[in-house]
Design a protein around this motif. Structure first.
Motif, PDB file in Angstrom:
ATOM      1  N   TYR A   1      24.780  43.462 -11.134  1.00 50.86           N
ATOM      2  CA  TYR A   1      23.903  44.619 -11.018  1.00 50.86           C
ATOM      3  C   TYR A   1      23.825  45.070  -9.564  1.00 50.86           C
ATOM      4  O   TYR A   1      23.795  44.258  -8.649  1.00 50.86           O
ATOM      5  CB  TYR A   1      22.507  44.273 -11.543  1.00 50.86           C
ATOM      6  CG  TYR A   1      22.496  43.986 -13.014  1.00 50.86           C
ATOM      7  CD1 TYR A   1      22.324  45.005 -13.937  1.00 50.86           C
ATOM      8  CD2 TYR A   1      22.681  42.691 -13.491  1.00 50.86           C
ATOM      9  CE1 TYR A   1      22.329  44.747 -15.298  1.00 50.86           C
ATOM     10  CE2 TYR A   1      22.682  42.424 -14.854  1.00 50.86           C
ATOM     11  CZ  TYR A   1      22.508  43.449 -15.748  1.00 50.86           C
ATOM     12  OH  TYR A   1      22.513  43.195 -17.090  1.00 50.86           O
ATOM     13  N   GLN A   2      23.722  46.383  -9.399  1.00 49.05           N
ATOM     14  CA  GLN A   2      23.656  46.995  -8.079  1.00 49.05           C
ATOM     15  C   GLN A   2      22.221  47.435  -7.784  1.00 49.05           C
ATOM     16  O   GLN A   2      21.401  47.539  -8.703  1.00 49.05           O
ATOM     17  CB  GLN A   2      24.617  48.192  -8.013  1.00 49.05           C
ATOM     18  CG  GLN A   2      26.055  47.837  -8.331  1.00 49.05           C
ATOM     19  CD  GLN A   2      26.585  46.709  -7.466  1.00 49.05           C
ATOM     20  OE1 GLN A   2      26.512  46.777  -6.242  1.00 49.05           O
ATOM     21  NE2 GLN A   2      27.103  45.661  -8.094  1.00 49.05           N
TER      22      GLN A   2
ATOM     23  N   PRO B   1      24.256  39.586  -2.381  1.00 46.72           N
ATOM     24  CA  PRO B   1      24.939  38.913  -3.482  1.00 46.72           C
ATOM     25  C   PRO B   1      25.120  37.430  -3.192  1.00 46.72           C
ATOM     26  O   PRO B   1      25.036  36.988  -2.059  1.00 46.72           O
ATOM     27  CB  PRO B   1      26.286  39.638  -3.538  1.00 46.72           C
ATOM     28  CG  PRO B   1      26.502  40.180  -2.175  1.00 46.72           C
ATOM     29  CD  PRO B   1      25.121  40.480  -1.635  1.00 46.72           C
ATOM     30  N   ASP B   2      25.377  36.683  -4.230  1.00 45.65           N
ATOM     31  CA  ASP B   2      25.722  35.278  -4.069  1.00 45.65           C
ATOM     32  C   ASP B   2      27.105  35.197  -3.458  1.00 45.65           C
ATOM     33  O   ASP B   2      27.970  36.021  -3.757  1.00 45.65           O
ATOM     34  CB  ASP B   2      25.736  34.570  -5.422  1.00 45.65           C
ATOM     35  CG  ASP B   2      24.364  34.497  -6.052  1.00 45.65           C
ATOM     36  OD1 ASP B   2      23.387  34.325  -5.297  1.00 45.65           O
ATOM     37  OD2 ASP B   2      24.281  34.610  -7.288  1.00 45.65           O
ATOM     38  N   PRO B   3      27.358  34.199  -2.613  1.00 40.38           N
ATOM     39  CA  PRO B   3      28.706  34.042  -2.065  1.00 40.38           C
ATOM     40  C   PRO B   3      29.714  33.907  -3.205  1.00 40.38           C
ATOM     41  O   PRO B   3      29.480  33.205  -4.181  1.00 40.38           O
ATOM     42  CB  PRO B   3      28.615  32.757  -1.245  1.00 40.38           C
ATOM     43  CG  PRO B   3      27.150  32.582  -0.954  1.00 40.38           C
ATOM     44  CD  PRO B   3      26.438  33.191  -2.120  1.00 40.38           C
ATOM     45  N   GLY B   4      30.816  34.590  -3.088  1.00 47.53           N
ATOM     46  CA  GLY B   4      31.871  34.511  -4.091  1.00 47.53           C
ATOM     47  C   GLY B   4      31.547  35.223  -5.392  1.00 47.53           C
ATOM     48  O   GLY B   4      32.212  35.018  -6.391  1.00 47.53           O
ATOM     49  N   SER B   5      30.529  36.063  -5.410  1.00 43.83           N
ATOM     50  CA  SER B   5      30.114  36.694  -6.661  1.00 43.83           C
ATOM     51  C   SER B   5      30.702  38.083  -6.865  1.00 43.83           C
ATOM     52  O   SER B   5      30.399  38.728  -7.843  1.00 43.83           O
ATOM     53  CB  SER B   5      28.589  36.818  -6.695  1.00 43.83           C
ATOM     54  OG  SER B   5      28.163  37.767  -5.735  1.00 43.83           O
ATOM     55  N   ASP B   6      31.528  38.546  -5.968  1.00 38.13           N
ATOM     56  CA  ASP B   6      32.100  39.894  -6.033  1.00 38.13           C
ATOM     57  C   ASP B   6      31.040  40.966  -5.842  1.00 38.13           C
ATOM     58  O   ASP B   6      31.204  42.090  -6.273  1.00 38.13           O
ATOM     59  CB  ASP B   6      32.844  40.145  -7.351  1.00 38.13           C
ATOM     60  CG  ASP B   6      34.034  39.221  -7.540  1.00 38.13           C
ATOM     61  OD1 ASP B   6      34.673  38.865  -6.526  1.00 38.13           O
ATOM     62  OD2 ASP B   6      34.310  38.853  -8.681  1.00 38.13           O
ATOM     63  N   GLY B   7      29.917  40.640  -5.204  1.00 33.43           N
ATOM     64  CA  GLY B   7      28.871  41.610  -4.927  1.00 33.43           C
ATOM     65  C   GLY B   7      27.940  41.831  -6.095  1.00 33.43           C
ATOM     66  O   GLY B   7      28.283  41.601  -7.245  1.00 33.43           O
ATOM     67  N   GLY B   8      26.727  42.265  -5.779  1.00 33.25           N
ATOM     68  CA  GLY B   8      25.750  42.567  -6.809  1.00 33.25           C
ATOM     69  C   GLY B   8      24.925  41.365  -7.220  1.00 33.25           C
ATOM     70  O   GLY B   8      25.127  40.250  -6.767  1.00 33.25           O
ATOM     71  N   LEU B   9      23.962  41.647  -8.093  1.00 37.35           N
ATOM     72  CA  LEU B   9      23.053  40.618  -8.586  1.00 37.35           C
ATOM     73  C   LEU B   9      23.541  40.064  -9.912  1.00 37.35           C
ATOM     74  O   LEU B   9      23.972  40.824 -10.781  1.00 37.35           O
ATOM     75  CB  LEU B   9      21.652  41.199  -8.788  1.00 37.35           C
ATOM     76  CG  LEU B   9      20.963  41.789  -7.570  1.00 37.35           C
ATOM     77  CD1 LEU B   9      19.671  42.486  -7.988  1.00 37.35           C
ATOM     78  CD2 LEU B   9      20.674  40.708  -6.551  1.00 37.35           C
TER      79      LEU B   9
END
Length: 139
Positions: free
Chosen positions: A52-53, A6-14
């Motif tokens: 998205y996971q 994930p992107d940093p600070g994105s809360d996980g996922g795409l």
């Protein structure tokens, strides 16, 4: 950063952009598939952005394969509904895919016949052109 992380600070996922990049579909198509009931509601970040996971990536790739092989959206939606219901629908899902496979095989056979006919027609034109050009050179 790779798409798997994930992107940093994105809360996980795409993000939608990363998912679109990874799967080759537009952000518009992703949102349409979600509205159409093909993709389960996507997890949201604290900023209410879609995330998205990995399982969403694989599911979308499968949906794209169904679409590219000619399955109508309505049938894809039914398949997605059955999938969401769980293991009790395994037989129904298998039957849908087996039916789609038979339709696909019939389309492949028809396309193969069409390809042969076109190949024969192109060869006939090539022969006519050679004969015509040979005639013009003899003049």
């Amino acid at each position: 950063m790779t798409d798997e992380h994930p992107d940093p600070g994105s809360d996980g996922g795409l993000t939608v952009a990363r998912m679109a990049e990874r799967t080759g579909v537009s952000a518009h198509t992703l949102r349409y598939y979600e509205r159409a009931g093909l993709i389960r509601p996507v997890r949201r970040s604290t900023g209410n952005h879609r995330r998205y996971q990995p399982e969403d990536v694989e599911w979308l790739r499968f949906l794209l394969r169904l679409r590219e092989t000619g399955m109508p959206i309505s049938r894809m939606r039914r398949y997605a509904e059955l999938r969401a219901e769980g293991a009790s629908t395994l037989r129904a899902r298998m039957d849908m895919l087996a039916d789609h496979h038979e339709h696909l095989r019939a389309r492949i056979a028809a396309l193969t016949d069409h390809e042969r006919a076109l190949k024969t027609k192109v060869a006939a034109y090539e022969e006519l052109i050679r004969a015509h050009e040979g005639y013009r050179k003899a003049e």
